[in-house]
Design a protein around this motif. Structure first.
Motif, short mmCIF file in Angstrom:
data_model
loop_
_atom_site.label_atom_id
_atom_site.label_comp_id
_atom_site.label_asym_id
_atom_site.label_seq_id
_atom_site.Cartn_x
_atom_site.Cartn_y
_atom_site.Cartn_z
N ALA A 1 0.82 -1.21 0.00
CA ALA A 1 0.00 0.00 0.00
C ALA A 1 0.86 1.26 0.00
O ALA A 1 0.39 2.33 -0.37
CB ALA A 1 -0.93 0.00 1.21
N ARG A 2 2.12 1.14 0.42
CA ARG A 2 3.01 2.31 0.47
C ARG A 2 3.33 2.84 -0.91
O ARG A 2 3.34 4.03 -1.14
CB ARG A 2 4.29 1.94 1.21
CG ARG A 2 5.26 3.10 1.33
CD ARG A 2 6.37 2.81 2.30
NE ARG A 2 7.62 3.47 2.23
CZ ARG A 2 7.91 4.64 1.74
NH1 ARG A 2 7.01 5.36 1.17
NH2 ARG A 2 9.11 5.15 1.77
N VAL A 3 3.63 1.97 -1.84
CA VAL A 3 3.92 2.35 -3.21
C VAL A 3 3.01 1.52 -4.10
O VAL A 3 3.17 0.30 -4.18
CB VAL A 3 5.39 2.09 -3.58
CG1 VAL A 3 5.65 2.45 -5.02
CG2 VAL A 3 6.31 2.86 -2.66
N PRO A 4 2.04 2.13 -4.74
CA PRO A 4 1.12 1.36 -5.58
C PRO A 4 1.87 0.65 -6.69
O PRO A 4 2.67 1.25 -7.40
CB PRO A 4 0.17 2.41 -6.14
CG PRO A 4 0.39 3.64 -5.34
CD PRO A 4 1.74 3.55 -4.73
N VAL A 5 1.62 -0.64 -6.78
CA VAL A 5 2.24 -1.45 -7.83
C VAL A 5 1.15 -2.23 -8.55
O VAL A 5 0.16 -2.62 -7.96
CB VAL A 5 3.30 -2.42 -7.25
CG1 VAL A 5 4.51 -1.67 -6.75
CG2 VAL A 5 2.73 -3.27 -6.15
N SER A 6 1.35 -2.42 -9.84
CA SER A 6 0.43 -3.22 -10.62
C SER A 6 1.14 -4.52 -10.97
O SER A 6 1.90 -4.58 -11.94
CB SER A 6 0.03 -2.46 -11.89
OG SER A 6 -0.82 -3.27 -12.68
N LEU A 7 0.93 -5.51 -10.13
CA LEU A 7 1.61 -6.79 -10.29
C LEU A 7 0.59 -7.91 -10.35
O LEU A 7 -0.50 -7.79 -9.77
CB LEU A 7 2.57 -7.03 -9.12
CG LEU A 7 3.74 -6.06 -8.98
CD1 LEU A 7 4.47 -6.29 -7.67
CD2 LEU A 7 4.70 -6.22 -10.15
N PRO A 8 0.94 -9.01 -10.99
CA PRO A 8 0.01 -10.14 -11.02
C PRO A 8 -0.08 -10.83 -9.66
O PRO A 8 0.85 -10.77 -8.85
CB PRO A 8 0.63 -11.07 -12.06
CG PRO A 8 2.05 -10.69 -12.14
CD PRO A 8 2.14 -9.24 -11.78
N LEU A 9 -1.20 -11.49 -9.42
CA LEU A 9 -1.35 -12.34 -8.23
C LEU A 9 -0.70 -13.67 -8.56
O LEU A 9 -0.87 -14.20 -9.66
CB LEU A 9 -2.82 -12.55 -7.90
CG LEU A 9 -3.56 -11.36 -7.31
CD1 LEU A 9 -5.04 -11.66 -7.21
CD2 LEU A 9 -2.98 -11.01 -5.96
N ALA A 10 0.05 -14.21 -7.62
CA ALA A 10 0.74 -15.47 -7.87
C ALA A 10 0.85 -16.27 -6.58
O ALA A 10 0.71 -15.72 -5.49
CB ALA A 10 2.14 -15.21 -8.42
N THR A 11 1.08 -17.55 -6.75
CA THR A 11 1.35 -18.38 -5.58
C THR A 11 2.78 -18.11 -5.14
O THR A 11 3.63 -17.73 -5.95
CB THR A 11 1.18 -19.87 -5.93
OG1 THR A 11 2.02 -20.18 -7.04
CG2 THR A 11 -0.25 -20.20 -6.27
N ALA A 12 3.05 -18.27 -3.86
CA ALA A 12 4.40 -18.05 -3.34
C ALA A 12 5.28 -19.23 -3.72
O ALA A 12 5.55 -20.11 -2.93
CB ALA A 12 4.36 -17.85 -1.83
N ASP A 13 5.71 -19.24 -4.96
CA ASP A 13 6.46 -20.34 -5.53
C ASP A 13 7.66 -19.77 -6.29
O ASP A 13 7.52 -18.84 -7.08
CB ASP A 13 5.53 -21.11 -6.49
CG ASP A 13 6.18 -22.33 -7.12
OD1 ASP A 13 7.39 -22.52 -6.95
OD2 ASP A 13 5.45 -23.08 -7.80
N ALA A 14 8.84 -20.34 -6.06
CA ALA A 14 10.05 -19.84 -6.70
C ALA A 14 9.99 -19.97 -8.22
O ALA A 14 10.46 -19.08 -8.94
CB ALA A 14 11.27 -20.58 -6.15
N ALA A 15 9.42 -21.05 -8.73
CA ALA A 15 9.34 -21.24 -10.18
C ALA A 15 8.44 -20.20 -10.82
O ALA A 15 8.79 -19.59 -11.84
CB ALA A 15 8.85 -22.65 -10.51
N VAL A 16 7.29 -19.96 -10.24
CA VAL A 16 6.35 -18.97 -10.77
C VAL A 16 6.97 -17.58 -10.72
O VAL A 16 6.93 -16.83 -11.70
CB VAL A 16 5.02 -19.01 -10.00
CG1 VAL A 16 4.11 -17.87 -10.42
CG2 VAL A 16 4.32 -20.34 -10.18
N ALA A 17 7.56 -17.23 -9.60
CA ALA A 17 8.18 -15.92 -9.46
C ALA A 17 9.34 -15.75 -10.43
O ALA A 17 9.52 -14.67 -11.00
CB ALA A 17 8.65 -15.71 -8.02
N GLY A 18 10.11 -16.80 -10.63
CA GLY A 18 11.22 -16.74 -11.58
C GLY A 18 10.75 -16.50 -13.00
O GLY A 18 11.33 -15.70 -13.75
N VAL A 19 9.68 -17.19 -13.40
CA VAL A 19 9.13 -17.00 -14.75
C VAL A 19 8.60 -15.58 -14.89
O VAL A 19 8.84 -14.91 -15.89
CB VAL A 19 8.04 -18.05 -15.05
CG1 VAL A 19 7.28 -17.68 -16.31
CG2 VAL A 19 8.66 -19.43 -15.18
#
Length: 177
Positions: free
Chosen positions: A128-146
């Motif tokens: 909430a401090r800095v508005p970001v437009s990011l996708p929702l994702a599972t907390a998974d290293a593979a997903v975050a890496g992609v």
């Protein structure tokens, strides 16, 4: 003045200079004029200046001439900081330059949204401090890496991704139309 006297005077001057260079910082460190009165934080987007200052663990009598290695290590140990550099600015300011981890996705934890880095680790930043437009994702290293690689390669496509999750060793995506 004879050569011998000149040699003695030069030796005395050399000894005084060497003593001043070695003892100078220890003596100057005790002067109130060089106490840390301000901490300037550069490069912080997600962390607040006050949060960084607290994490440095500087005492009330900290001097700008105190060794910077300990302060630099404290700055680099702040969660979410990838790299930190600390410099002196006389008479009483320390400049802390930070490189923060870049969030690549949001994940939900109960009723809260948390930021993830490219390794799938939860970042301590407040979304909430800095508005970001990011996708929702599972907390998974593979997903975050992609997501990190997609964001680096094609920002337009990355901005269309609404959510990402891992399914049986493959990464699925949903895009905005």
């Amino acid at each position: 003045m004879t050569w011998r006297r000149r040699g003695i005077v030069a030796a005395i001057v050399g000894i005084c200079v060497a003593a001043g260079v070695s003892a100078g910082p220890r003596l100057v460190r005790r002067l109130p004029f060089f106490r840390v009165r301000a901490i300037e934080v550069v490069g912080a987007r997600y962390l607040t200046d006050s949060a960084v200052a607290v994490q440095l663990h500087l005492g009330a009598h900290a001097s700008v001439f105190d060794p910077l290695a300990r302060v630099t290590m404290a700055a680099q140990a702040i969660p979410g900081v990838v790299h930190a550099r600390v410099e002196r600015r006389l008479p009483g300011t320390l400049t802390v330059t930070l490189v923060e981890a870049t969030p690549v996705a949001l994940t939900s934890a109960g009723d809260r949204l948390l930021l993830l880095d490219s390794r799938g680790r939860v970042l301590p930043f407040d979304p909430a401090r800095v508005p970001v437009s990011l996708p929702l994702a599972t907390a998974d290293a593979a997903v975050a890496g992609v997501l990190s690689r997609v964001g680096a390669a094609d920002t337009t496509f990355f901005q269309m991704i609404e959510s990402a999750r891992s399914e049986e060793r493959r990464v699925g995506k949903e895009c905005r139309s």
